[in-house]
Scaffold this motif. Structure first.
Motif, mmCIF file in Angstrom:
data_model
loop_
_atom_site.group_PDB
_atom_site.id
_atom_site.type_symbol
_atom_site.label_atom_id
_atom_site.label_comp_id
_atom_site.label_asym_id
_atom_site.label_seq_id
_atom_site.Cartn_x
_atom_site.Cartn_y
_atom_site.Cartn_z
ATOM 1 N N THR A 40 0.821 -1.213 0.000
ATOM 2 C CA THR A 40 0.000 0.000 0.000
ATOM 3 C C THR A 40 0.853 1.260 0.000
ATOM 4 O O THR A 40 0.563 2.225 -0.706
ATOM 5 C CB THR A 40 -0.925 0.016 1.239
ATOM 6 N N ASN A 41 1.939 1.257 0.756
ATOM 7 C CA ASN A 41 2.815 2.424 0.862
ATOM 8 C C ASN A 41 3.635 2.598 -0.411
ATOM 9 O O ASN A 41 4.259 1.647 -0.898
ATOM 10 C CB ASN A 41 3.736 2.253 2.078
ATOM 11 N N ASN A 42 3.653 3.810 -0.962
ATOM 12 C CA ASN A 42 4.337 4.049 -2.239
ATOM 13 C C ASN A 42 5.830 3.761 -2.171
ATOM 14 O O ASN A 42 6.427 3.251 -3.129
ATOM 15 C CB ASN A 42 4.102 5.494 -2.695
ATOM 16 N N ALA A 43 6.457 4.120 -1.045
ATOM 17 C CA ALA A 43 7.894 3.887 -0.920
ATOM 18 C C ALA A 43 8.214 2.398 -1.030
ATOM 19 O O ALA A 43 9.115 1.992 -1.775
ATOM 20 C CB ALA A 43 8.397 4.437 0.415
ATOM 21 N N TRP A 44 7.468 1.587 -0.301
ATOM 22 C CA TRP A 44 7.763 0.153 -0.311
ATOM 23 C C TRP A 44 7.279 -0.524 -1.585
ATOM 24 O O TRP A 44 7.796 -1.583 -1.961
ATOM 25 C CB TRP A 44 7.191 -0.495 0.941
ATOM 26 N N LYS A 45 6.351 0.095 -2.293
ATOM 27 C CA LYS A 45 6.006 -0.378 -3.637
ATOM 28 C C LYS A 45 7.226 -0.253 -4.551
ATOM 29 O O LYS A 45 7.564 -1.159 -5.319
ATOM 30 C CB LYS A 45 4.857 0.452 -4.227
ATOM 31 N N VAL A 46 7.902 0.923 -4.464
ATOM 32 C CA VAL A 46 9.071 1.185 -5.310
ATOM 33 C C VAL A 46 10.199 0.219 -4.975
ATOM 34 O O VAL A 46 10.795 -0.420 -5.860
ATOM 35 C CB VAL A 46 9.540 2.646 -5.139
ATOM 36 N N TYR A 47 10.500 0.079 -3.685
ATOM 37 C CA TYR A 47 11.597 -0.805 -3.292
ATOM 38 C C TYR A 47 11.292 -2.267 -3.643
ATOM 39 O O TYR A 47 12.184 -3.020 -4.042
ATOM 40 C CB TYR A 47 11.876 -0.658 -1.793
ATOM 41 N N PHE A 48 10.019 -2.666 -3.525
ATOM 42 C CA PHE A 48 9.675 -4.040 -3.914
ATOM 43 C C PHE A 48 9.847 -4.232 -5.415
ATOM 44 O O PHE A 48 10.345 -5.274 -5.855
ATOM 45 C CB PHE A 48 8.235 -4.377 -3.516
ATOM 46 N N ALA A 49 9.427 -3.252 -6.208
ATOM 47 C CA ALA A 49 9.564 -3.359 -7.667
ATOM 48 C C ALA A 49 11.031 -3.560 -8.044
ATOM 49 O O ALA A 49 11.356 -4.354 -8.947
ATOM 50 C CB ALA A 49 9.001 -2.111 -8.342
ATOM 51 N N ILE A 50 11.936 -2.878 -7.347
ATOM 52 C CA ILE A 50 13.370 -2.988 -7.640
ATOM 53 C C ILE A 50 13.878 -4.389 -7.298
ATOM 54 O O ILE A 50 14.519 -5.053 -8.125
ATOM 55 C CB ILE A 50 14.158 -1.914 -6.857
ATOM 56 N N VAL A 51 13.599 -4.866 -6.084
ATOM 57 C CA VAL A 51 14.109 -6.176 -5.686
ATOM 58 C C VAL A 51 13.484 -7.285 -6.527
ATOM 59 O O VAL A 51 14.151 -8.260 -6.888
ATOM 60 C CB VAL A 51 13.868 -6.421 -4.177
ATOM 61 N N ASN A 52 12.231 -7.133 -6.878
ATOM 62 C CA ASN A 52 11.546 -8.151 -7.687
ATOM 63 C C ASN A 52 12.161 -8.249 -9.078
ATOM 64 O O ASN A 52 12.419 -9.353 -9.584
ATOM 65 C CB ASN A 52 10.058 -7.810 -7.782
#
Length: 483
Positions: A40-52
């Motif tokens: 839900t949080n935009n910051a952790w969306k971005v970091y997840f997209a990178i690691v994924n």
């Protein structure tokens, strides 16, 4: 503040912990089903997209500042957002204190709060008191609470305890019977078995028992799936042992031998390095399956862990979509802690399945395979006792069939050779002897329970070729009781 925003705040630490652990140990992505929409949080969306992307697309196992930097050079828009959220320092600070031992717990927490958000979006009121309650609940406990709420509402609205006069719509019943609606899905290539049992009819459970590797799954594939296709029905098959690819492989072999009528053995498919003609035959079989399956005729659901309550959830879901036929391969104890009287729980679980199946409930059919007790290996005559401690699982079933391989001394010339017959003649009433071929394989089907006909009075003999998934009825016999 809206409930969804409150949930987003509650789950923020959970999202941060999950992504931080993934940066520390990205291979954990292989063990979970996660997408950017779970965050839900935009910051952790971005970091997840990178690691994924780094792990699944670029196949990177170490995500240090250099690796992340090189990746972001190729994604300038993502880099800008990443830097606005603190860049690699945000992850570095989190990694220092986070422990991957808690990863599965964080995943469960994430999934739980995502379900709460879905409830809110569906218009279900979740107030502050309920949110506080959910903090200490598991996903399953939330599910059970709402299931109880809805059950209570609808039971109070319209009780399922109804009484009828014996003459209630009896003339309509005659019309239904005239149309053959009481006859179930036939067993493919098994006329006698279908006639005796009524086939796989609505509102009933059919049990198929046998020892390990006797061909219970092959019976399901060869006797039921073709009839589903021929009668324009659909089926949901829940798997407890074999996976999706094994079922696809087996069905390719079935179609090649039984539909296309070309010889193809399982080991040829299993071993690979196909000859051109083999590859062409497999592609032809695949095309046939694709054409038949355009409307999801056969749905396969493999279980990671078997639990009867999941069987019931799946059945309720697909019944609401109009599915009438189901199969469970294989029935076992629920995964988890083994109780001292687990066999009693197995019996109760079968009752719960029947509560969904029976005519007064959803009025559908399920075929369930199960394994006989190991002591059955040398027995010739099968009864309910061959199930072992959990033999009362048969009680809710309408039909129980048990399968064993023909013993060598039961063949022609053997010490205990069986007399096998079929019906022939103009009216199909003449009893004609059948001689078994020396170079073919045979099985015996015991009708142990049958609410639509005879049980334990005679046995069905079928020819089988498990290497080609071919199964067909050849006659009937009387197997003497063990002595």
């Amino acid at each position: 503040m809206s409930t969804i925003k409150k949930v987003a705040e509650i789950k923020l630490p959970c999202e941060a912990n999950i992504v931080s652990i993934l940066f520390k140990k990205p291979e954990l992505l292989s063990n979970v089903e996660l997408s950017i929409n779970d965050f839900t949080n935009n910051a952790w969306k971005v970091y997840f997209a990178i690691v994924n992307d780094l792990y699944n697309i670029e196949k990177k196992n170490v995500l240090d500042v250099i690796t992340v930097g090189l990746y972001l050079e190729k994604h300038p828009k993502l880099k800008t957002v990443y830097e606005n959220f603190g860049g690699y320092n945000t992850i570095k600070n989190a990694i220092e204190y986070i422990s991957e031992d808690n990863f599965n717990g964080y995943i469960s927490e994430l999934k739980k709060w995502n379900i709460v958000i879905k409830l809110c979006k569906m218009g279900i009121i979740v107030d502050d008191n309920k949110l506080k309650e959910f903090i200490d609940c598991t996903t399953e406990e939330i599910y059970e609470e709402y299931e109880c709420m809805f059950n209570d509402i609808f039971i109070n609205a319209d009780t399922d305890m109804k009484s009828y006069s014996i003459s209630y719509k009896i003339r309509d019943l005659i019309d239904e019977l005239d149309e053959g609606l009481a006859v179930g899905l036939p067993y493919h290539n098994m006329r006698m078995l279908t006639n005796e049992t009524g086939g796989q009819y609505m509102g009933s459970i059919t049990l198929i028992g046998g020892l390990s590797n006797v061909g219970k799954s092959a019976f399901l594939r060869s006797s039921t799936i073709p009839s589903i296709i021929e009668n324009n029905e659909k089926i949901v098959i829940m798997l407890n042992e074999d996976g999706l690819k094994k079922w696809q492989r087996e069905f390719l072999v079935y179609v090649a031998n039984n539909v296309i009528k070309k010889d193809l053995q399982k080991q040829t498919v299993r071993d690979g390095s196909f000859k051109n003609e083999t590859k062409e035959l497999l592609l032809e079989a695949a095309k046939w399956i694709e054409n038949k399956d355009k409307d999801n005729v056969i749905t396969i659901i493999p279980f990671k862990k078997y639990k009867t309550k999941n069987v019931i959830k799946i059945m309720n879901k697909y019944i609401s979509l109009g599915i009438r036929y189901f199969a469970l391969d294989t029935y076992k104890m629920d995964a988890g802690k083994v109780e001292s009287h687990a066999w009693l729980q197995m019996q109760q679980n079968m009752v719960e399945i029947n509560d969904i199946v029976k005519p007064e409930s959803k009025n559908v059919h399920i075929l369930i395979t199960f394994q006989l007790s190991k002591g059955s290996v040398m027995q010739r005559y099968y009864t309910q006792d061959n199930i072992g401690m959990a033999k009362n699982i048969v009680d809710p079933a309408s039909t129980c069939l048990m399968i064993r391989t023909l013993f060598d001394d039961e063949r022609p010339g053997g010490k205990r050779a069986l007399n096998i017959y079929t019906y022939a003649g103009k009216n199909g009433l003449s009893k004609v002897p059948v001689r078994l071929a020396d170079n073919k394989h045979y099985q015996i089907i015991f009708i142990v329970k049958n609410r639509e006909g005879a049980a334990n009075t005679y046995q069905i003999v079928v020819e089988h070729d498990l290497s080609r998934n071919i199964l067909k009825e050849v006659g009937f016999t009387n197997v003497p009781m063990d002595y």
